[in-house]
Design an enzyme around this catalytic site. Sequence first.
Site, PDB file in Angstrom:
ATOM      1  N   ARG A 249       0.816  -1.201   0.000  1.00  0.00           N
ATOM      2  CA  ARG A 249       0.000   0.000   0.000  1.00  0.00           C
ATOM      3  C   ARG A 249       0.863   1.271   0.000  1.00  0.00           C
ATOM      4  O   ARG A 249       0.560   2.260   0.665  1.00  0.00           O
ATOM      5  CB  ARG A 249      -0.941  -0.005   1.208  1.00  0.00           C
ATOM      6  CG  ARG A 249      -2.307   0.603   0.884  1.00  0.00           C
ATOM      7  CD  ARG A 249      -3.093   0.958   2.120  1.00  0.00           C
ATOM      8  NE  ARG A 249      -3.444  -0.172   2.943  1.00  0.00           N
ATOM      9  CZ  ARG A 249      -4.663  -0.728   3.040  1.00  0.00           C
ATOM     10  NH1 ARG A 249      -5.643  -0.261   2.321  1.00  0.00           N
ATOM     11  NH2 ARG A 249      -4.885  -1.735   3.860  1.00  0.00           N
TER      12      ARG A 249
ATOM     13  N   LYS B  62     -13.217   4.363  -6.451  1.00  0.00           N
ATOM     14  CA  LYS B  62     -12.831   5.458  -5.557  1.00  0.00           C
ATOM     15  C   LYS B  62     -11.409   5.270  -5.069  1.00  0.00           C
ATOM     16  O   LYS B  62     -10.858   4.169  -5.073  1.00  0.00           O
ATOM     17  CB  LYS B  62     -13.786   5.551  -4.359  1.00  0.00           C
ATOM     18  CG  LYS B  62     -13.727   4.359  -3.403  1.00  0.00           C
ATOM     19  CD  LYS B  62     -14.640   4.564  -2.217  1.00  0.00           C
ATOM     20  CE  LYS B  62     -14.573   3.406  -1.240  1.00  0.00           C
ATOM     21  NZ  LYS B  62     -13.242   3.248  -0.603  1.00  0.00           N
TER      22      LYS B  62
ATOM     23  N   LYS C 264     -15.318  -0.752   2.098  1.00  0.00           N
ATOM     24  CA  LYS C 264     -14.047  -0.957   1.399  1.00  0.00           C
ATOM     25  C   LYS C 264     -12.970  -0.038   1.970  1.00  0.00           C
ATOM     26  O   LYS C 264     -13.254   1.001   2.547  1.00  0.00           O
ATOM     27  CB  LYS C 264     -14.222  -0.704  -0.104  1.00  0.00           C
ATOM     28  CG  LYS C 264     -15.241  -1.626  -0.766  1.00  0.00           C
ATOM     29  CD  LYS C 264     -14.774  -3.065  -0.737  1.00  0.00           C
ATOM     30  CE  LYS C 264     -15.754  -3.996  -1.440  1.00  0.00           C
ATOM     31  NZ  LYS C 264     -16.976  -4.262  -0.658  1.00  0.00           N
ATOM     32  N   ASP C 265     -11.711  -0.425   1.764  1.00  0.00           N
ATOM     33  CA  ASP C 265     -10.573   0.316   2.294  1.00  0.00           C
ATOM     34  C   ASP C 265     -10.545   1.745   1.780  1.00  0.00           C
ATOM     35  O   ASP C 265     -10.906   2.023   0.631  1.00  0.00           O
ATOM     36  CB  ASP C 265      -9.272  -0.382   1.909  1.00  0.00           C
ATOM     37  CG  ASP C 265      -9.163  -1.771   2.511  1.00  0.00           C
ATOM     38  OD1 ASP C 265      -9.805  -2.684   1.960  1.00  0.00           O
ATOM     39  OD2 ASP C 265      -8.457  -1.927   3.523  1.00  0.00           O
ATOM     40  N   ARG C 266     -10.062   2.641   2.642  1.00  0.00           N
ATOM     41  CA  ARG C 266      -9.915   4.036   2.226  1.00  0.00           C
ATOM     42  C   ARG C 266      -8.667   4.223   1.378  1.00  0.00           C
ATOM     43  O   ARG C 266      -8.729   4.826   0.293  1.00  0.00           O
ATOM     44  CB  ARG C 266      -9.844   4.941   3.463  1.00  0.00           C
ATOM     45  CG  ARG C 266      -9.683   6.435   3.113  1.00  0.00           C
ATOM     46  CD  ARG C 266      -9.430   7.247   4.368  1.00  0.00           C
ATOM     47  NE  ARG C 266      -8.166   6.849   4.991  1.00  0.00           N
ATOM     48  CZ  ARG C 266      -7.728   7.334   6.153  1.00  0.00           C
ATOM     49  NH1 ARG C 266      -8.473   8.195   6.833  1.00  0.00           N
ATOM     50  NH2 ARG C 266      -6.561   6.928   6.644  1.00  0.00           N
TER      51      ARG C 266
END
Length: 352
Positions: free
Chosen positions: A29, A58, A87-89
């Site tokens: 990440r 997004k 969902k993950d930011r």
Amino acid sequence: MSDPASSSVSWPPNWHYVAGEPAAAGDYRRSPEDFQVEEVLDFVPEGHGEHWWLWLEKRGMTTPDLARLLARAVDIPVRDVGFSGLKDRDAVTRQWFSLALPGREPPPGWEAGLVERGVTCLQAVRHPRKLKRGVHRANRFRLIIGGETIALPATRERWDRLVQLGVPNYFGPQRFGPEGRNLHRARQLLVRGWRKRQDPHGLLLSTARSYLFNSVLSARVADGTWCVPQPGDVLNLEGTASRFAATEIDESLLARAEAGDLHPTGPLWGRGRLESLGEVAERETRIVARCPDLAEGLVQAGANHERRPLRLRLRDPEWQSAGDTVRLSFSLPRGAFATSVLRELFRHPTLV
């Protein structure tokens, strides 16, 4: 089965690994593009109806934040915006949202605010019903990892073992917040007495249950029984919500577990009967009792006892070396965490 040393509500935790703690550090990440998630449904929108379904991409935004942005964009209450999963930011994520727009189209220029925030509409189609929480079947992950771990053959060996054996179904660190802050907030609230107005979406209740589940799972990873049925286990059929208690374990059940067709489960603590039996139930109760503030608080809050599989199977796993990085892709059932896969491969400060 014997228990590891007694534990309590603390952070960071000491949850066990399948093959011991990884020796090498790794990165993931480093940019949103390095962590991509795509929601997988079992159905497609029908093309007509009162709800407008959007397939959106997004970055750098939580799912609830995007729901609020959509509500403002088309001038509807946020309660009329539906989505299935959070969902993950810090990722590139693709998922469905539904907007209640009976008899009308969205206003002109509705997309402008989304584009400014880096949101892309990939598809728009009508459907008769609102999108409900938890209806997606799985999430597909595409991840890029780097760091010293890439050069070690042991990392690929760990990956191959996870593909063959499965992955401990730990709740990931994002459930507990940075430095475990959600866990400490949950304990404080449960000690005072849980009130919905202080935890309207049940996040802190879920955090407390996740910590207790991970504690039970860790004990079974430590003695190797997390993927091997024991007398008294509640067993879950792979890919379904079906489960049954097994008072005796025969060769057929062991073979099915080895093939990944069924998995032992652990408790999501709350009120009601503990479905497991005998020594398994006694052990679960002992481990959970080490955190009485959480266990008793969950019962008093009215959370109902449930079960969760102790093991994940990686679906369609792929490993692709690309210079000084590796590209991983795999699918996990809803409610499972890709970070629980990564923590088995390499060390990273966020992968507790």
